[in-house]
Write an enzyme that holds these catalytic residues in place. Sequence first.
Site, short mmCIF file in Angstrom:
data_model
loop_
_atom_site.label_atom_id
_atom_site.label_comp_id
_atom_site.label_asym_id
_atom_site.label_seq_id
_atom_site.Cartn_x
_atom_site.Cartn_y
_atom_site.Cartn_z
N CYS A 93 -5.91 -7.07 -1.37
CA CYS A 93 -4.96 -6.99 -0.26
C CYS A 93 -3.83 -8.00 -0.42
O CYS A 93 -2.67 -7.71 -0.14
CB CYS A 93 -5.65 -7.25 1.08
SG CYS A 93 -6.96 -6.09 1.45
C1 BEZ Z 1 -9.87 -7.03 -1.58
O1 BEZ Z 1 -8.76 -6.85 -1.06
O2 BEZ Z 1 -9.98 -7.50 -2.68
C2 BEZ Z 1 -11.12 -6.65 -0.80
C3 BEZ Z 1 -11.02 -5.98 0.39
C4 BEZ Z 1 -12.17 -5.65 1.07
C5 BEZ Z 1 -13.41 -5.98 0.57
C6 BEZ Z 1 -13.48 -6.66 -0.63
C7 BEZ Z 1 -12.35 -7.00 -1.33
#
Ligand code: BEZ
Length: 262
Positions: A93
């Site tokens: 994200c």
């Molecule tokens: C990420 O953005 O890396 C992520 C999002 C939700 C769960 C695990 C990782």
Amino acid sequence: MAPIIAPQMAFRAFRAAPQPAPWARLTSQLPRAQPAFRRFFATPAQEQPRLRLGSTAPNFKALTTTGQIDFHEFIGNSWTILFSHPADFTPVCTTELGAFAKLKNEFEKRGVKMIGLSANDLGSHEEWIKDINEVSSTSVEFPIIADADRKVAFLYDMIDQQDLDNIDQKGIAFTIRSVFIIDPNKKIRLTMMYPASTGRNSAEVLRVIDSLQTGDKKGVTTPIDWQVGQDVIVPPSVSTSDAKKKFGEVREVKPYLRYTKI
Ligand code: BEZ
């Protein structure tokens, strides 16, 4: 600030294929959702919002990092991209928000407003934006909706079916990576849904906006992998003679596959 992420969510994000969750036995020990949180699960399918292409984007009011918004007022007469994230302070994200922030001028050139969403509160978003700006050497200026209770996530069906069965300790399902491209008439024109494990392609988001806007302006369609400047397709509803009058040269590969330049 520590990442706000439940352990089963991290497992979930990196699941390779949509099979029964291997940790289902573990999560079955967790407190289950109360009926109030399950309001959408109990709503008959025909009464749930239908987010079809061409349907009006559902309106909502929400707190964002730039203030309270009414979504339809926010859209106004612009194109809009609404894109969601599972959680603040998560790695994928963070890279996505940074990339979208860097493309501010590209979205502006196309008359597109950007608005993000993540399933945490405003205080968390404000701290996270500092990290995003640092990591990507950018400045996040578009609003990010604080959707800690997943109200907008449910309204826009930004939920993975398997997560309905693997809800967190608060009894709430996790938000996925969705993209909604909405036109100035507030119609949903394109959706994308990605799992938490896979970051999106910001160039593809711009490409599909180019395709939609070109199609609207010129009455054409665009082939696989099309980019601005390449030949477009004359849609089946337009005769070759009409297409020649409108566009000039038409290259007919098959009677139903005709290219032209715009
Ligand atoms: C990420 O953005 O890396 C992520 C999002 C939700 C769960 C695990 C990782």
